[in-house]
Structures are given as C-alpha cells and as structure tokens.
Design a protein around this motif. Structure first.
Motif, mmCIF file in Angstrom:
data_model
loop_
_atom_site.group_PDB
_atom_site.id
_atom_site.type_symbol
_atom_site.label_atom_id
_atom_site.label_comp_id
_atom_site.label_asym_id
_atom_site.label_seq_id
_atom_site.Cartn_x
_atom_site.Cartn_y
_atom_site.Cartn_z
ATOM 1 N N GLU A 58 -61.309 -37.361 62.795
ATOM 2 C CA GLU A 58 -61.860 -38.645 62.377
ATOM 3 C C GLU A 58 -61.284 -39.054 61.032
ATOM 4 O O GLU A 58 -60.923 -38.212 60.214
ATOM 5 C CB GLU A 58 -63.389 -38.560 62.270
ATOM 6 N N ASN A 60 -61.310 -40.643 57.254
ATOM 7 C CA ASN A 60 -62.192 -40.623 56.081
ATOM 8 C C ASN A 60 -63.224 -39.500 56.138
ATOM 9 O O ASN A 60 -64.381 -39.683 55.753
ATOM 10 C CB ASN A 60 -62.900 -41.971 55.917
ATOM 11 N N VAL A 61 -62.816 -38.353 56.666
ATOM 12 C CA VAL A 61 -63.694 -37.185 56.721
ATOM 13 C C VAL A 61 -63.052 -36.054 55.930
ATOM 14 O O VAL A 61 -61.849 -35.830 56.023
ATOM 15 C CB VAL A 61 -63.941 -36.744 58.181
ATOM 16 N N SER A 62 -63.857 -35.349 55.162
ATOM 17 C CA SER A 62 -63.348 -34.272 54.333
ATOM 18 C C SER A 62 -64.363 -33.141 54.265
ATOM 19 O O SER A 62 -65.574 -33.361 54.412
ATOM 20 C CB SER A 62 -63.055 -34.792 52.918
ATOM 21 N N ASP A 65 -67.231 -33.649 51.798
ATOM 22 C CA ASP A 65 -68.337 -34.577 52.031
ATOM 23 C C ASP A 65 -69.664 -33.821 51.952
ATOM 24 O O ASP A 65 -69.759 -32.661 52.361
ATOM 25 C CB ASP A 65 -68.203 -35.244 53.393
ATOM 26 N N TYR A 68 -71.822 -33.906 57.282
ATOM 27 C CA TYR A 68 -70.980 -34.275 58.419
ATOM 28 C C TYR A 68 -71.819 -34.097 59.675
ATOM 29 O O TYR A 68 -72.129 -32.972 60.083
ATOM 30 C CB TYR A 68 -69.728 -33.404 58.485
ATOM 31 N N GLN A 70 -72.127 -35.251 63.677
ATOM 32 C CA GLN A 70 -71.429 -35.850 64.808
ATOM 33 C C GLN A 70 -72.407 -36.571 65.737
ATOM 34 O O GLN A 70 -73.599 -36.261 65.775
ATOM 35 C CB GLN A 70 -70.676 -34.765 65.586
ATOM 36 N N ILE A 229 -64.294 -30.024 61.527
ATOM 37 C CA ILE A 229 -63.772 -31.396 61.538
ATOM 38 C C ILE A 229 -62.498 -31.505 62.370
ATOM 39 O O ILE A 229 -62.042 -32.612 62.654
ATOM 40 C CB ILE A 229 -63.529 -31.918 60.108
#
Length: 402
Positions: A58, A60-62, A65, A68, A70, A229
C-alpha cells in the motif's frame, strides 16, 4: 532490517523457502547435491530471498506509523473471518487437516488470503487443506545424492489420505504448484479423488498461485512490521499477526477449547521473533527486473537531455559569434544569410579577393571585422566599366565605394 543498506546482510534479512514444483505425474524431485544431513528435504539448504526486495503493498505506509489496520482485520473483525470459524466434528476426524490446523498453516493461509485479495468482502475464504493434500507430491525422488547419505535418500511414495501424516510436510510444494481454493469447493473432511471440479460441480476458483511458505528467524518487532506491510499476515508461535496499534499487535489467536480463532491485542515483544509467511518468490525477481528497466529508461532520458543541452549550448555560442548554423563550419566572416542576401556575393576564393556582382564595387576580405548586414545599394548607382576598384588601407572598415 531497516539498516540493511548500511551494514552487511545477515541471516535475519532473508526469507527461507524450498523451491520446486510437483510435475503433472505428481512427482517432486529434490536435488541433494548440497545436503548437510540425512533428514530428507529438510537437510537440503533452502533457497533464500532478501525481505526488502519485496514491495510494500500500500502507498504511504511505513513501519514507523503508529498503527496499521487492514480492511476487515481489525481486532473485533477477526472472529468474523471464515478462517476463524469453529471446526466441525468431521473436520476433526481428518488427521491431515488437523495437522495443518494445529500447526497454524490453515490460519496463516486464511488470513493472508483476506489481506491480499482485492475484495475481502467477497473473495476471502477458508482454505481447503484437503485440496492441497490431493495436489501434493505422490512420489518424492532425489538426484545428486551424496555418497555418505545415499542410504538415507531413497524414493518414497506419499499416501494422500486423511489418516496420513506425510502430505502436510509437502504442502509448500503443493501451494507453489497449484495454489489454494476454498473449503466450500472441497470441504476439509475428506481428500477429494479429483480436483478438476468442486464437489458440487462448480468451477474451481483458486488464489495464491505461485505462492509458498517462507520462514524467518530472530527478527525484531520492527522487522515483523516490514513483513506485515508486504505479505499481509505473519505467523509466529500460535498466533497470526495482521497489524498493530501503538505498542500492541493486532492478532488472531486460537481458542484451544473450541477450536476457533478470535481477535486480540498483544504487547509488542522486544525479544526476537521467528515464524513464517505466505509469499510469492517470483515477485522479488519482478521487482528487480522493473528496477533494471526503470534504470535503463532513466539513463536513456539523461543521455537525451545531455544531447539536447549540448546542442542548445552550442547554438547559443554560435549565435554569439553571429553564425547561422550550429554544425556547419563557416568559411568566411560574411557567411550569413542577411549579408549574402543584401550583397549578392559568394565566399571569396583563394588569394583573399572576394567575388562580387559586376554592377557593384568589389570589397576585400582582409579587414579584421565585418558588419553582419549591409545597407542596400541605391539602384541609381552605376559603375563605369572602365573604373578601377578603389584601394583601401587594411585599417579601414569595409564599405561600398565612395
């Protein structure tokens, strides 16, 4: 893992897996050339692939963060997943399925499916382990057997029934070869005789084609986030991790008494994690190829831009020198369109004397400078045929006869 680019790679930077497909006759051949023991395919050094070669699913996912979560895999939604449902009595009687269930493979497949499919509302399903068992190897053969281990590596038939323990060991090869379908198509109560059609006659809908199981060891919580991720879910111990919130994992845990899964939140542990994921080995190669292609395209663009820059820069220099073409060498100072048009002259020949129209006085090319244009000569000006050309000192600027 996040510092892999500035240090030498170690074992924790990789996923390990066993490659190889089951052929159309149900035979799987193992290469024992580098075998380090006599425990079957487990003694063969596995293939490995670097984790960070796989793209994040995805934008802009790190891993940095705070959370997270889903779609349909939040803590309270996990229990509604089809893979989380209570086992029935018939499923408990199939030993092959039970081994996959209690080892966590069943849940890992189910929650990975839900994380990866484009529409988890409609496309997610509980996996059919019996379908995979039927498509696992019927015969294991070996090649390049080391002499010292030759007595231990012998061809063996695999019994594919609900009462057999062997097929579960070879489920990774079945997944890699034929993918997985739903337990509605092939219930986890018996091994189907054929897998060309669902037991109700419907077309077999398959997912995760070309995927397999990969193992990892000694990862930190940040490293495990890197897996989530990229691959959707991670099995570690008896739980399946599918996300995180602040300092807690979002996890699917098993109710051992009722044989079903429920959602829970577990503290992020500072100790090392080990476990497995379901992943697509070829995706790393695809990503590498795409990277190479993009690099080549970028190099070509840079080369084109350099050529354009050089062309434009050379044109600018030529314009400063009053030249009309960037790439044609000028033969004289007056080789310009405006000059030739106004004066109807050609380039001077050898000796330095310029050829001029017979109706106009000649000029000479020995002067150090020349205007870029010349005023038009009045039509009334005529030169007598017998008139000799006027000689000018070399220090004079070139001009029409007085």
């Amino acid at each position: 893992m996040t510092t892999a680019s500035i240090r030498s790679l170690t074992d924790i930077d990789y996923l390990y897996y066993y490659a190889g497909n089951v052929d159309k006759n149900g035979v799987h051949t193992l290469d024992e050339k580098n075998a380090a023991g006599c425990e079957g395919f487990q003694s063969i050094p596995p293939s490995k692939v670097r984790i960070l070669k796989f793209p994040i699913r995805e934008k802009n996912v790190s891993v940095h963060d705070n959370s997270y979560v889903q779609l349909l895999l939040d803590t309270q939604e996990i229990a509604d997943s089809k893979a989380a449902q209570l086992l029935n009595r018939s499923q408990k009687y199939c030993t092959g399925f039970n081994m996959a269930y209690y080892s966590g493979l069943y849940a890992l497949l189910g929650f990975t499916l839900k994380a990866l499919v484009s529409d988890p509302y409609k496309q997610a399903f509980a996996p059919s382990i019996t379908y995979m068992i039927q498509n696992s190897p019927s015969l294991i053969t070996f090649k390049n057997r080391p002499e010292q281990y030759r007595p231990y590596f012998y061809d063996r038939d695999i019994e594919k029934t609900c009462n057999s323990y062997d097929p579960v060991d070879y489920l990774p090869f079945a997944l890699l070869s034929v993918d997985v379908t739903s337990s509605e198509c092939f219930p986890n109560t018996e091994i189907p005789g054929s897998t060309s059609r669902c037991i109700n006659g419907d077309k077999v809908n398959v997912k995760l084609k070309g995927y397999t199981f990969g193992t990892f060891n000694n990862l930190s919580s940040t490293d495990v986030k890197e897996l989530i991720i990229r691959f959707g879910s991670v099995q570690t111990g008896g739980v399946v991790l599918v996300g995180w919130k602040d300092t807690k994992w979002i996890a699917a845990d098993r109710d051992w008494d009722e044989n079903k899964y429920f959602g829970t939140e577990l503290e992020l542990d500072v100790s090392a994690y080990g476990g497995r994921v379901v992943f697509y080995p070829s995706l790393a190669n695809v990503a590498m190829i795409v990277g190479i292609v993009c690099g080549v395209v970028a190099a070509l663009i840079i080369i084109i831009l350099v050529i354009i820059y050089c062309y434009c820069t050379r044109c600018m220099c030529c314009q400063c020198c009053n030249c009309c073409s960037c790439f044609r060498k000028k033969s004289s100072y007056n080789d310009t369109e405006s000059f030739n048009k106004n004066n109807a002259i050609s380039d001077f020949p050898e000796g330095g004397q310029q050829m001029s129209d017979i109706t106009k006085p000649p000029i000479y090319a020995s002067q150090p400078q020349q205007p870029t244009s010349y005023p038009a000569i009045p039509s009334s000006y005529e030169v007598q045929p017998s008139q000799q050309p006027t000689q000018y000192p070399s220090s004079y600027a070139a001009s029409v006869g007085e």
